[in-house]
Design a protein around this motif. Structure first.
Motif, PDB file in Angstrom:
ATOM      1  N   ARG A  98       0.895  -1.162  -0.112  1.00  0.00           N
ATOM      2  CA  ARG A  98      -0.024  -0.002   0.052  1.00  0.00           C
ATOM      3  C   ARG A  98       0.865   1.084  -0.020  1.00  0.00           C
ATOM      4  N   VAL A  99       0.599   2.382  -0.701  1.00  0.00           N
ATOM      5  CA  VAL A  99       1.143   3.553  -0.928  1.00  0.00           C
ATOM      6  C   VAL A  99       0.957   4.339   0.603  1.00  0.00           C
ATOM      7  N   CYS A 100       2.458   4.877   0.971  1.00  0.00           N
ATOM      8  CA  CYS A 100       2.317   5.540   2.275  1.00  0.00           C
ATOM      9  C   CYS A 100       1.838   6.975   1.974  1.00  0.00           C
ATOM     10  N   ALA A 101       0.773   7.147   2.837  1.00  0.00           N
ATOM     11  CA  ALA A 101       0.269   8.909   2.504  1.00  0.00           C
ATOM     12  C   ALA A 101       1.123   9.864   3.043  1.00  0.00           C
ATOM     13  N   ALA A 102       0.842  11.049   2.216  1.00  0.00           N
ATOM     14  CA  ALA A 102       1.740  12.203   2.481  1.00  0.00           C
ATOM     15  C   ALA A 102       1.153  12.859   3.759  1.00  0.00           C
ATOM     16  N   ALA A 103       2.284  13.362   4.526  1.00  0.00           N
ATOM     17  CA  ALA A 103       2.028  13.787   5.631  1.00  0.00           C
ATOM     18  C   ALA A 103       2.400  15.213   5.904  1.00  0.00           C
ATOM     19  N   ALA A 117      19.917  25.060   1.553  1.00  0.00           N
ATOM     20  CA  ALA A 117      20.888  24.268   1.102  1.00  0.00           C
ATOM     21  C   ALA A 117      21.988  25.114   0.750  1.00  0.00           C
ATOM     22  N   VAL A 118      23.224  24.307   0.626  1.00  0.00           N
ATOM     23  CA  VAL A 118      24.405  25.055   0.114  1.00  0.00           C
ATOM     24  C   VAL A 118      24.372  25.692  -1.315  1.00  0.00           C
ATOM     25  N   THR A 119      25.240  26.344  -1.359  1.00  0.00           N
ATOM     26  CA  THR A 119      25.070  27.251  -2.774  1.00  0.00           C
ATOM     27  C   THR A 119      25.289  26.340  -3.987  1.00  0.00           C
ATOM     28  N   GLY A 120      24.053  26.650  -4.677  1.00  0.00           N
ATOM     29  CA  GLY A 120      24.169  26.000  -6.182  1.00  0.00           C
ATOM     30  C   GLY A 120      23.242  24.569  -5.980  1.00  0.00           C
ATOM     31  N   TYR A 121      22.440  24.467  -4.828  1.00  0.00           N
ATOM     32  CA  TYR A 121      21.716  23.382  -4.591  1.00  0.00           C
ATOM     33  C   TYR A 121      20.293  23.664  -4.219  1.00  0.00           C
ATOM     34  N   ARG A 122      19.431  22.809  -4.525  1.00  0.00           N
ATOM     35  CA  ARG A 122      18.124  23.266  -4.170  1.00  0.00           C
ATOM     36  C   ARG A 122      17.596  21.829  -3.279  1.00  0.00           C
ATOM     37  N   ARG A 123      16.892  21.890  -2.304  1.00  0.00           N
ATOM     38  CA  ARG A 123      16.806  20.955  -1.434  1.00  0.00           C
ATOM     39  C   ARG A 123      14.988  21.033  -1.047  1.00  0.00           C
ATOM     40  N   VAL A 124      14.272  19.915  -0.987  1.00  0.00           N
ATOM     41  CA  VAL A 124      13.108  19.736  -0.484  1.00  0.00           C
ATOM     42  C   VAL A 124      12.696  18.640   0.331  1.00  0.00           C
ATOM     43  N   GLU A 125      11.923  19.003   1.322  1.00  0.00           N
ATOM     44  CA  GLU A 125      11.569  17.839   2.248  1.00  0.00           C
ATOM     45  C   GLU A 125      10.049  17.417   2.072  1.00  0.00           C
ATOM     46  N   PHE A 126      10.029  16.084   2.357  1.00  0.00           N
ATOM     47  CA  PHE A 126       8.767  15.264   2.005  1.00  0.00           C
ATOM     48  C   PHE A 126       8.542  14.283   3.380  1.00  0.00           C
ATOM     49  N   PHE A 127       7.320  14.340   3.792  1.00  0.00           N
ATOM     50  CA  PHE A 127       6.877  13.265   4.890  1.00  0.00           C
ATOM     51  C   PHE A 127       5.896  12.324   4.641  1.00  0.00           C
ATOM     52  N   PHE A 128       6.074  11.075   4.878  1.00  0.00           N
ATOM     53  CA  PHE A 128       4.972  10.143   4.758  1.00  0.00           C
ATOM     54  C   PHE A 128       4.862   9.282   5.869  1.00  0.00           C
ATOM     55  N   ASN A 129       3.405   8.911   6.058  1.00  0.00           N
ATOM     56  CA  ASN A 129       3.225   7.861   6.939  1.00  0.00           C
ATOM     57  C   ASN A 129       2.553   6.682   6.213  1.00  0.00           C
ATOM     58  N   CYS A 130       3.399   5.584   6.664  1.00  0.00           N
ATOM     59  CA  CYS A 130       3.176   3.975   5.914  1.00  0.00           C
ATOM     60  C   CYS A 130       2.082   3.464   6.655  1.00  0.00           C
ATOM     61  N   PRO A 131       1.175   2.467   6.078  1.00  0.00           N
ATOM     62  CA  PRO A 131       0.237   1.640   7.003  1.00  0.00           C
ATOM     63  C   PRO A 131       1.006   0.561   7.841  1.00  0.00           C
ATOM     64  N   SER A 132       2.146   0.166   7.481  1.00  0.00           N
ATOM     65  CA  SER A 132       2.947  -0.783   8.419  1.00  0.00           C
ATOM     66  C   SER A 132       4.500  -0.460   8.492  1.00  0.00           C
ATOM     67  N   SER A 133       5.107  -0.850   9.301  1.00  0.00           N
ATOM     68  CA  SER A 133       6.575  -0.763   9.558  1.00  0.00           C
ATOM     69  C   SER A 133       7.524  -1.557   8.705  1.00  0.00           C
ATOM     70  N   ASP A 134       6.703  -2.614   8.414  1.00  0.00           N
ATOM     71  CA  ASP A 134       7.361  -3.985   7.650  1.00  0.00           C
ATOM     72  C   ASP A 134       7.167  -3.630   6.168  1.00  0.00           C
ATOM     73  N   GLY A 135       8.157  -4.265   5.423  1.00  0.00           N
ATOM     74  CA  GLY A 135       8.135  -4.181   4.131  1.00  0.00           C
ATOM     75  C   GLY A 135       8.201  -2.737   3.468  1.00  0.00           C
ATOM     76  N   ILE A 136       8.928  -2.088   3.808  1.00  0.00           N
ATOM     77  CA  ILE A 136       9.086  -0.592   3.350  1.00  0.00           C
ATOM     78  C   ILE A 136       9.823  -0.367   2.206  1.00  0.00           C
ATOM     79  N   THR A 137       9.310  -0.029   1.147  1.00  0.00           N
ATOM     80  CA  THR A 137       9.980   0.389  -0.171  1.00  0.00           C
ATOM     81  C   THR A 137       9.987   1.666  -0.634  1.00  0.00           C
TER      82      THR A 137
END
Length: 404
Positions: free
Chosen positions: A83-88, A96-116
């Motif tokens: 099952r797909v982990c939902a966005a939180a 970020a350091v000069t010359g880079y872009r950085r983005v954060e994402f958060f996810f809540n999964c239905p289980s802690s087992d078998g995460i891909t």
């Protein structure tokens, strides 16, 4: 003594073959992800250079943060137990350091087992793109994997140890080797050094200067003392390739003044365009490069024994390339305990790679001599040098104006 004709014949063949390959930035098309897995929660930090992010805009300008996030959001994520982990919460840009872009994402999964974990970003734009993924758990476990167009997911149950945290000395040596053998622009510059070395003593001088220069800035960059702008370094690396070729032509036809004037004028013209808001490189950098290049070509063209002069010049070129060598390491989490081992091992790998190229070249030249497969020296020098000028100039202009 290495036969100059045979040497340049081999260089002609090598450059002709390499020019068939598409132009690419020194820091190959790549991105970085850091995944923090805490039970069923997944925190993703996606990092990419400004150069890479510009692939998302038709005009080649740096995309606005909302556009970058809109592109990444459907292409990164995680799943568990099929099952797909939902966005939180909403993704957000972080510093970020000069010359880079950085983005954060958060996810809540239905289980802690078998995460891909999944990352599909940029592969449809650049089939050879790679993503260097670091995975950490709340318990302190660390792993790293490489995502490619063929493998865009990571099964945490199969993730291998990280290349930095869990790497040994030989791994760092291997990283340095691969950096030489997979960097077309660094290989082109190295061939330019060999091309310009008419005697073995000259080759020793230029390799020594180059080694000292890149070793110094590799250490400065990786330890964080200096943080170079990735776009500037890519462009300057290309400029060093063009200058090596230009010097060969200037010496060959005995007109250093002509080449010095045109080279300096070209760089000063780009500096003028920067005053009008056109181009990426700073005005002062272009002005300094123009003055340096024109004076270097004038001096080199009138020095009878230029070997010692090239020791100094290639040291300066090595300073630039050293930042390029560090590019793949700057975005990795380097534990302080591993820093010395990484620097020594990586640098040793780079040196082994350089020596391997030169040794192979000399052996091939010896074979060509025995087979009498040589071309007239003036033709070979002109063609090889012209190839380096065209290659370096194309990359320099493209990177300076964000064409690639």
């Amino acid at each position: 003594m290495i036969t100059r004709i045979a040497l340049r014949t081999l260089l002609l063949i090598a450059i002709a073959v390499w020019h068939i390959a598409p132009a690419q930035a020194h820091t190959r098309s790549e991105s970085h992800t850091t995944w923090l897995v805490d039970g069923s929660s997944v925190h993703l930090t996606f990092s990419v250079t400004d150069v890479e992010a510009r692939r998302l805009t038709p005009d080649g300008h740096t995309p606005a943060t909302p556009r970058l996030i809109a592109y990444l959001a459907p292409r990164v994520g995680a799943s568990a137990a099929g099952r797909v982990c939902a966005a939180a919460g909403r993704p957000r840009a972080v510093a970020a350091v000069t010359g880079y872009r950085r983005v954060e994402f958060f996810f809540n999964c239905p289980s802690s087992d078998g995460i891909t974990l999944r990352d599909n970003a940029f592969f449809e734009l650049v089939p050879t793109h790679v993503n260097l993924a670091q995975i950490q758990t709340a318990k302190g476990d660390f792993a790293e994997d490489v995502l490619t167009a063929d493998t865009q997911t990571i099964d945490l149950s199969k993730a291998q140890g990280g290349r930095i945290e869990g790497a040994g000395f030989l791994t760092f040596v291997s990283m340095g080797l691969m950096h030489i053998f997979t960097g077309i622009d660094h290989m082109s510059f190295l061939l330019g050094l060999v091309l310009i070395s008419r005697r073995f003593k000259d080759l020793v001088f230029v390799i020594t200067g180059f080694t000292i220069g890149h070793s110094l800035t590799l250490a400065l960059a990786v330890t964080g003392i200096i943080r170079p702008h990735a776009e500037f370094i890519d462009a300057l690396v290309a400029l060093t390739i063009a200058l090596i070729g230009i010097e060969n032509l200037a010496v060959q036809i005995h007109r250093p003044g002509l080449f010095a004037v045109w080279t300096g004028a070209g760089l000063l013209a780009m500096a003028g365009l920067k005053l009008l808001g056109i181009g990426l490189l700073p005005f002062t950098l272009l002005l300094g490069a123009g003055l340096f290049a024109s004076n270097y070509l004038l001096v080199a063209g009138h020095v009878r024994d230029a070997g010692r002069l090239r020791l100094i010049v290639t040291l300066i070129f090595g300073l630039i390339h050293g930042f390029g060598f560090a590019a793949d390491l700057l975005n990795d989490a380097i534990p302080p305990a591993k820093l010395a081992e990484l620097l020594v091992g990586f640098n040793l790998g780079v040196e082994i790679g350089q020596l391997t190229v030169v040794t192979t070249l000399v052996a091939a030249v010896a074979l060509l001599r025995r087979l009498r497969l040589t071309l007239p020296r003036p033709i070979v020098v002109d063609v090889c040098a012209a190839g380096l000028v065209l290659e370096g100039t194309y990359w320099f202009v493209s990177r300076s104006f964000s064409f690639i």
